[in-house]
Design a protein around this motif. Structure first.
Motif, PDB file in Angstrom:
ATOM      1  N   UNK A 292       0.829  -1.207   0.000  1.00 25.69           N
ATOM      2  CA  UNK A 292       0.000   0.000   0.000  1.00 25.69           C
ATOM      3  C   UNK A 292       0.872   1.269   0.000  1.00 25.69           C
ATOM      4  N   UNK A 293       1.881   1.281   0.880  1.00 34.55           N
ATOM      5  CA  UNK A 293       2.861   2.379   0.855  1.00 34.55           C
ATOM      6  C   UNK A 293       4.259   1.775   0.780  1.00 34.55           C
ATOM      7  N   UNK A 294       5.069   2.300  -0.143  1.00 33.75           N
ATOM      8  CA  UNK A 294       6.447   1.824  -0.231  1.00 33.75           C
ATOM      9  C   UNK A 294       7.359   3.039  -0.312  1.00 33.75           C
ATOM     10  N   UNK A 295       8.260   3.140   0.651  1.00 36.39           N
ATOM     11  CA  UNK A 295       9.185   4.274   0.687  1.00 36.39           C
ATOM     12  C   UNK A 295      10.574   3.748   0.345  1.00 36.39           C
ATOM     13  N   UNK A 296      11.210   4.378  -0.647  1.00 33.53           N
ATOM     14  CA  UNK A 296      12.517   3.881  -1.095  1.00 33.53           C
ATOM     15  C   UNK A 296      13.569   4.981  -1.060  1.00 33.53           C
ATOM     16  N   UNK A 297      14.618   4.740  -0.321  1.00 29.08           N
ATOM     17  CA  UNK A 297      15.784   5.633  -0.270  1.00 29.08           C
ATOM     18  C   UNK A 297      15.416   7.099  -0.083  1.00 29.08           C
ATOM     19  N   UNK A 298      14.531   7.338   0.848  1.00 33.28           N
ATOM     20  CA  UNK A 298      14.031   8.703   1.060  1.00 33.28           C
ATOM     21  C   UNK A 298      15.035   9.548   1.854  1.00 33.28           C
ATOM     22  N   UNK A 299      15.358  10.718   1.299  1.00 32.29           N
ATOM     23  CA  UNK A 299      16.225  11.669   2.006  1.00 32.29           C
ATOM     24  C   UNK A 299      15.568  13.032   2.067  1.00 32.29           C
ATOM     25  N   UNK A 300      15.726  13.679   3.206  1.00 25.38           N
ATOM     26  CA  UNK A 300      15.165  15.024   3.348  1.00 25.38           C
ATOM     27  C   UNK A 300      16.136  15.882   4.157  1.00 25.38           C
TER      28      UNK A 300
ATOM     29  N   UNK B  52      13.886   3.444   4.152  1.00 20.23           N
ATOM     30  CA  UNK B  52      13.181   2.418   3.377  1.00 20.23           C
ATOM     31  C   UNK B  52      12.128   1.787   4.276  1.00 20.23           C
ATOM     32  N   UNK B  53      10.899   1.750   3.775  1.00 16.76           N
ATOM     33  CA  UNK B  53       9.826   1.271   4.640  1.00 16.76           C
ATOM     34  C   UNK B  53       8.642   0.838   3.785  1.00 16.76           C
ATOM     35  N   UNK B  54       7.978  -0.231   4.204  1.00 14.75           N
ATOM     36  CA  UNK B  54       6.772  -0.664   3.487  1.00 14.75           C
ATOM     37  C   UNK B  54       5.635  -0.867   4.471  1.00 14.75           C
ATOM     38  N   UNK B  55       4.443  -0.510   4.036  1.00 14.51           N
ATOM     39  CA  UNK B  55       3.269  -0.733   4.871  1.00 14.51           C
ATOM     40  C   UNK B  55       2.228  -1.451   4.018  1.00 14.51           C
ATOM     41  N   UNK B  56       1.730  -2.557   4.544  1.00 17.20           N
ATOM     42  CA  UNK B  56       0.746  -3.345   3.803  1.00 17.20           C
ATOM     43  C   UNK B  56      -0.653  -2.820   4.057  1.00 17.20           C
TER      44      UNK B  56
ATOM     45  N   UNK C  36       5.770  17.797   3.013  1.00 14.80           N
ATOM     46  CA  UNK C  36       7.192  18.104   2.862  1.00 14.80           C
ATOM     47  C   UNK C  36       7.642  17.456   1.559  1.00 14.80           C
ATOM     48  N   UNK C  37       8.506  18.164   0.859  1.00 12.60           N
ATOM     49  CA  UNK C  37       8.997  17.665  -0.419  1.00 12.60           C
ATOM     50  C   UNK C  37      10.311  16.931  -0.184  1.00 12.60           C
ATOM     51  N   UNK C  38      10.372  15.638  -0.484  1.00 12.81           N
ATOM     52  CA  UNK C  38      11.620  14.905  -0.281  1.00 12.81           C
ATOM     53  C   UNK C  38      12.714  15.444  -1.206  1.00 12.81           C
ATOM     54  N   UNK C  39      13.981  15.344  -0.763  1.00 12.86           N
ATOM     55  CA  UNK C  39      15.074  15.776  -1.638  1.00 12.86           C
ATOM     56  C   UNK C  39      15.480  14.679  -2.603  1.00 12.86           C
ATOM     57  N   UNK C  40      15.346  13.420  -2.150  1.00 13.84           N
ATOM     58  CA  UNK C  40      15.543  12.314  -3.085  1.00 13.84           C
ATOM     59  C   UNK C  40      14.789  11.100  -2.573  1.00 13.84           C
ATOM     60  N   UNK C  41      14.601  10.133  -3.453  1.00 12.92           N
ATOM     61  CA  UNK C  41      13.878   8.935  -3.074  1.00 12.92           C
ATOM     62  C   UNK C  41      12.473   8.923  -3.644  1.00 12.92           C
ATOM     63  N   UNK C  42      11.803   7.799  -3.448  1.00 16.75           N
ATOM     64  CA  UNK C  42      10.461   7.636  -4.007  1.00 16.75           C
ATOM     65  C   UNK C  42       9.489   7.185  -2.926  1.00 16.75           C
ATOM     66  N   UNK C  43       8.257   7.611  -3.073  1.00  9.80           N
ATOM     67  CA  UNK C  43       7.213   7.173  -2.156  1.00  9.80           C
ATOM     68  C   UNK C  43       6.026   6.704  -2.997  1.00  9.80           C
ATOM     69  N   UNK C  44       5.772   5.414  -2.964  1.00  5.56           N
ATOM     70  CA  UNK C  44       4.641   4.880  -3.727  1.00  5.56           C
ATOM     71  C   UNK C  44       3.455   4.711  -2.799  1.00  5.56           C
ATOM     72  N   UNK C  45       2.355   5.339  -3.166  1.00  9.15           N
ATOM     73  CA  UNK C  45       1.121   5.163  -2.418  1.00  9.15           C
ATOM     74  C   UNK C  45       0.132   4.515  -3.371  1.00  9.15           C
ATOM     75  N   UNK C  46      -0.274   3.304  -3.035  1.00 10.36           N
ATOM     76  CA  UNK C  46      -1.225   2.601  -3.878  1.00 10.36           C
ATOM     77  C   UNK C  46      -0.711   2.510  -5.322  1.00 10.36           C
TER      78      UNK C  46
END
Ligand SMILES: Nc1ncnc2c1ncn2[C@@H]1O[C@H](COP(=O)(O)OP(=O)(O)O)[C@@H](O)[C@H]1O
Ligand SMILES: [Mg+2]
Lengths: 240, 218
Positions: free
Chosen positions: A1-9, A21-25, A51-61
């Protein structure tokens, strides 16, 4: 449902989120704990793109919100956010607070939105407040209305940023109860909280953050009964 | 009792002057508010060039005397564009352009005074930035903006006195006529000061009333 990859802020020079890096089902309840300043709020605010991440991806659904552009409004309609300070609209009644977004986004007609609002107010036991203005409500009532306002959009995910931290102690219970019922109903939730008992009882998984990093994550029982990392042990010994 | 005599004798000049002063201030405020609204949105926008243009405009206007601005519009329209502008129209243009800069700042600070959590709550529900502005931010900002606009009106009433320097027949001009036709220098000045004061004082009181009304409806 949510997948966070290499997020930097970063905030200026300050590296606030370090390669998260984090995943939520779907249907999972995740509690986010850690000392103040560790980046918990920033992390969940990134998921709602406040907040706008500086790098990385956030997949929601399945959708990458970092590259959503104008689509972000649509994505946000499926993500509810509850703030520490409620942020109810003071110039609108309780009912108007709840119906504003469903109507303006075209999700519901005015009539449908009002029916939905009344249904939500009933479950929160606040129907008698529907025509009141936020200023006349207690903190606990405000926060329950704020939760109802988010739920009126029928979101798939709910984010809570220390929803009970600004409340008088006697009002914490009523808000936690609403959150617990929501968790039971199968809602996907990320809860930033200092209420360890709540995290232990309600969360499926607990993530411990410190200094912008995920230090340890585990099932609630494991993380509280059997913490592995020294920083987790130290933190839990202070708060439990 | 020279003052009362003058006031009675020249009452038509004074009344006409007051009308012109109030009209000039009022219509300048209306036009200035419209332009100022646009300027403030440009200034708050994320698009750098627009932000820079509006910021520069606001700074330029606020950094030069209105007397110069009025003269520039009146004589400039003739010298550069070969336009023979009506004096009142020239003053109206100059005062409106001037007021726009001040109103832009009033609106900007009114918008910025709304807690940033309001913006976040609205956006997090999926409302667009224009919906958020219109339904959440502006209705709250208006409470700060309206009284400040009232004060801007009061300021304009005083400042438009410089329109008399290009020959607009405002209250200050009426006073100059009274001075020269009655061969008295001092008494007409006392009268005109008193008249300006009565107008601005009662307007300020009205603004105060409005302010209390708005804060009650919280
Ligand atoms: N808007 C901001 N500007 C600059 N620094 C910020 C901002 N928001 C948070 N920070 C900093 O980022 C760090 C993480 O903050 P936050 O995510 O609020 O932590 P937590 O919610 O865990 O207490 C802190 O050091 C905080 O001072
Ligand atoms: Mg926080």
């Amino acid at each position: 449902m949510i997948r966070i990859e290499n997020l930097n802020k970063y905030f200026g020079d300050k590296h606030v989120l370090k390669n998260i890096n984090l995943q939520i089902k779907e249907g999972e309840v995740l509690a986010l704990i850690g000392p103040s300043g560790s980046g918990k709020s920033t992390l969940i605010r990134c998921i709602d793109y406040l907040e706008e991440p500086d790098s990385g991806d956030i997949y929601v659904d399945g959708q990458n919100i970092v590259k959503a552009g104008k689509e972000i409004d649509k994505i946000r309609q499926n993500i509810g956010m509850v703030f520490q300070h409620f942020n109810l609209f003071p110039h609108k009644t309780v009912l108007e607070n709840i119906t504003l977004a469903p109507v303006l986004t075209g999700r519901m007609t005015q009539k449908e939105a009002e029916e939905k609002a009344i249904e939500l107010l009933k479950t929160m036991d606040l129907l008698d407040k529907k025509d009141a203005y936020p200023a006349s409500l207690s903190g606990g009532q405000k926060q329950r209305i704020a939760i109802a306002r988010s739920l009126a959009m029928e979101p798939k995910i709910m984010l809570f940023d220390e929803a009970t931290s600004a409340l008088d102690p006697e009002m914490v219970g009523e808000v936690l109860k609403v959150m617990q019922d929501l968790a039971k109903s199968g809602m996907t939730m990320i809860v930033v909280t200092h209420e360890m008992a709540f995290a232990k009882e309600v969360a499926d998984r607990v993530v411990f953050m410190a200094d912008g990093e995920i230090v340890e994550e585990n099932t609630a029982v494991e993380l509280f009964e059997n913490p592995k990392h020294p920083r987790t042990i130290e933190f839990l010994s202070k708060v439990l | 009792m020279k003052i009362l005599e003058l006031l009675v004798e020249y009452r038509y000049y004074y009344i006409e002057g007051i009308k012109i002063t109030i009209m000039l201030s009022f219509f300048s405020l209306i036009i200035g508010t419209t332009l100022g609204g646009i300027l403030s949105l440009l200034r708050l926008s994320k698009f750098k060039p627009l932000k820079a243009v509006s910021t520069a405009y606001i700074e330029l206007i606020r950094g030069t005397p209105m007397m110069v601005q009025i003269a520039l519009v009146f004589f400039g329209s003739y010298a550069l564009l070969d336009l023979d502008l009506d004096r009142f129209i020239a003053a109206l243009i100059a005062v409106s352009l001037n007021s726009a800069a001040y109103v832009a700042e009033i609106i900007r600070s009114g918008i910025q005074s709304v807690d940033k959590g309001q913006w976040e709550a609205s956006r997090s529900l999926g409302l667009s930035s224009s919906q958020t502005m219109r339904h959440v931010i502006l209705p709250q900002a208006v409470k700060n903006i309206l009284p400040a606009l009232g004060n801007e009106f009061v300021t304009l009433i005083k400042e438009t006195a410089v329109a008399s320097t290009i020959g607009v027949l405002d209250l200050m001009h009426a006073s100059k006529i009274v001075q020269s036709s009655s061969y008295t220098a001092f008494d007409p000045l006392v009268i005109v000061a008193a008249l300006y004061f009565v107008i601005t004082f009662s307007l300020s009181k009205l603004v105060g009333l409005l302010e209390r009304r708005l804060s009650h409806s919280d």
